[in-house]
Design an enzyme around this catalytic site. Structure first.
Site, PDB file in Angstrom:
ATOM      1  N   ARG A 269       9.627 -21.885   2.304  1.00 22.25           N
ATOM      2  CA  ARG A 269       8.498 -21.292   3.011  1.00 22.25           C
ATOM      3  C   ARG A 269       7.839 -20.126   2.380  1.00 22.25           C
ATOM      4  NH1 ARG A 269       9.477 -18.670   7.236  1.00 22.25           N
ATOM      5  NH2 ARG A 269       7.393 -18.893   8.436  1.00 22.25           N
TER       6      ARG A 269
ATOM      7  N   LYS B  95      22.568 -16.745   3.450  1.00 29.34           N
ATOM      8  CA  LYS B  95      21.773 -18.169   3.507  1.00 29.34           C
ATOM      9  C   LYS B  95      22.315 -19.267   2.853  1.00 29.34           C
ATOM     10  CE  LYS B  95      17.138 -20.042   2.823  1.00 29.34           C
ATOM     11  NZ  LYS B  95      15.594 -19.623   2.659  1.00 29.34           N
TER      12      LYS B  95
ATOM     13  N   ARG C   9      13.246 -10.148   9.978  1.00 22.97           N
ATOM     14  CA  ARG C   9      14.550  -9.439   9.681  1.00 22.97           C
ATOM     15  C   ARG C   9      15.194  -8.607  10.697  1.00 22.97           C
ATOM     16  NH1 ARG C   9      12.005  -6.442   4.746  1.00 22.97           N
ATOM     17  NH2 ARG C   9      11.167  -8.632   4.447  1.00 22.97           N
TER      18      ARG C   9
END
Length: 335
Positions: free
Chosen positions: A128, A193, A332
């Site tokens: 993204r 991630k 975040r």
């Protein structure tokens, strides 16, 4: 890219022989390939083009450390569920490509739904917000699917979140612990991630349109390649090792993802995000936490309340609930 493809065409038979991770002498490789040892040596030098770790040992020969499992269309098809086989119209494998999403978007522009492609490596993989997606050869999963929708963009609300739920369903079956979802499109494991999702659309936003779902999943990320990653990350195989679990076949894992995603896309126009919302909320990595939402021209700070019926993020901002949609935003946690 053309030069890389030509190199790969010459290297593929050699890669297949070295894929077992065992040592093979130059003479053995030459006999199998029907070329001289000098020609074998020249081919072996070209493995650097693919970033593969070749080890040589006097008296033993050459090996690819850890071996290599290349994608195989027959194996992939054999492991698809019956429902996925019915929904699949075309499966295409690329040794090297610019971006699997770009390939799928080209098919989507022709009105092709049920198309799936995988690549061993991408030269221009994207996440993204235009971020580069690190794509070492033969180690991870770079997967894109196209699907046709008749009800326009409204039918796609929450789709990237639903795709995240589908990925977690597959990964849970492997025994991976502490899986979570970060709005709107990241899969986390141990707060690092593991996978990302990129959706793109073509066609009529209010009518017949085609959507491409791109998935990048870290399966066995080599440490040297990870220097290009600017956030905490993990991969499937290292996590399985830490849990004392056996490694997973990359073909098996890719087939499981394809099966889950094709069924999701086939039914999504009818079921919508509501069918996945409860699961998503249970996996929300930031539930109840203070966060910063960063958009192009502003930063919003608030507490995560959840997601709405269309997948919009709900924040409590100074006592007022506000909804935010995907796009050029990032989320975040506040330390």
């Amino acid at each position: 890219m053309t030069k890389l493809l030509l190199d790969y065409a010459a290297l593929e038979p050699l890669l297949i022989l070295l894929a077992d991770g065992e040592f093979h002498s130059g003479q053995e490789l030459g006999d199998h390939l029907g070329v001289s040892r000098t020609a074998v040596w020249k081919h072996l030098q070209k493995l650097e083009v693919l970033g593969l770790p070749l080890t040589s040992s006097r008296g033993h020969g050459y090996c690819l450390e850890g071996g290599l499992e290349l994608f195989d269309s027959d194996v992939l098809r054999a492991h698809l569920t019956p429902a996925a086989r019915e929904a699949l119209t075309e499966l295409e494998l690329f040794p090297l490509t610019d971006s699997t999403n770009a390939r799928a978007m080209a098919k989507a522009a022709l009105g092709r739904g049920g198309y799936v492609c995988l690549a061993e490596q991408q030269s221009a993989g994207r996440g993204r917000r235009g971020r580069h997606w690190v794509s070492p050869f033969g180690k991870n999963i770079y997967l894109s699917l196209s699907w046709c929708f008749e009800s326009g963009a409204a039918a796609l609300e929450g789709l990237s979140l639903a795709v995240g739920v589908a990925l977690v369903r597959v990964l849970k079956e492997l025994g991976l612990p502490e899986l979570a979802l970060k709005w709107p499109n990241d899969v986390l494991c141990h707060r690092s991630k593991l996978a990302g999702v990129l959706l793109e659309m073509t066609g009529d936003p209010s009518g017949a349109c085609q959507v491409v779902v791109g998935v990048g999943l870290n399966v066995d990320m080599p440490e040297p390649a990870s220097t290009g990653i600017d956030q905490p990350w993990t991969d499937v195989q290292s996590t399985l090792r830490k849990e004392g679990l056996p490694p997973v076949s990359r073909n098996f894992l890719a087939a499981a993802l394809i099966s889950e995603l094709l069924v999701l896309l086939k039914d999504y126009e009818t079921k919508g995000f509501e069918a996945y919302r409860k699961e998503w909320l249970a996996l929300d990595a930031f539930a109840g936490r203070e966060v910063e939402l960063r958009a192009t021209d502003r930063v919003i700070r608030g507490r995560v309340v959840g997601v709405g019926e269309t997948g919009a993020l709900c924040l409590d901002v100074n006592g007022e609930q506000q909804f935010f949609y995907g796009g050029e935003v990032s989320l975040r946690a506040v330390s």
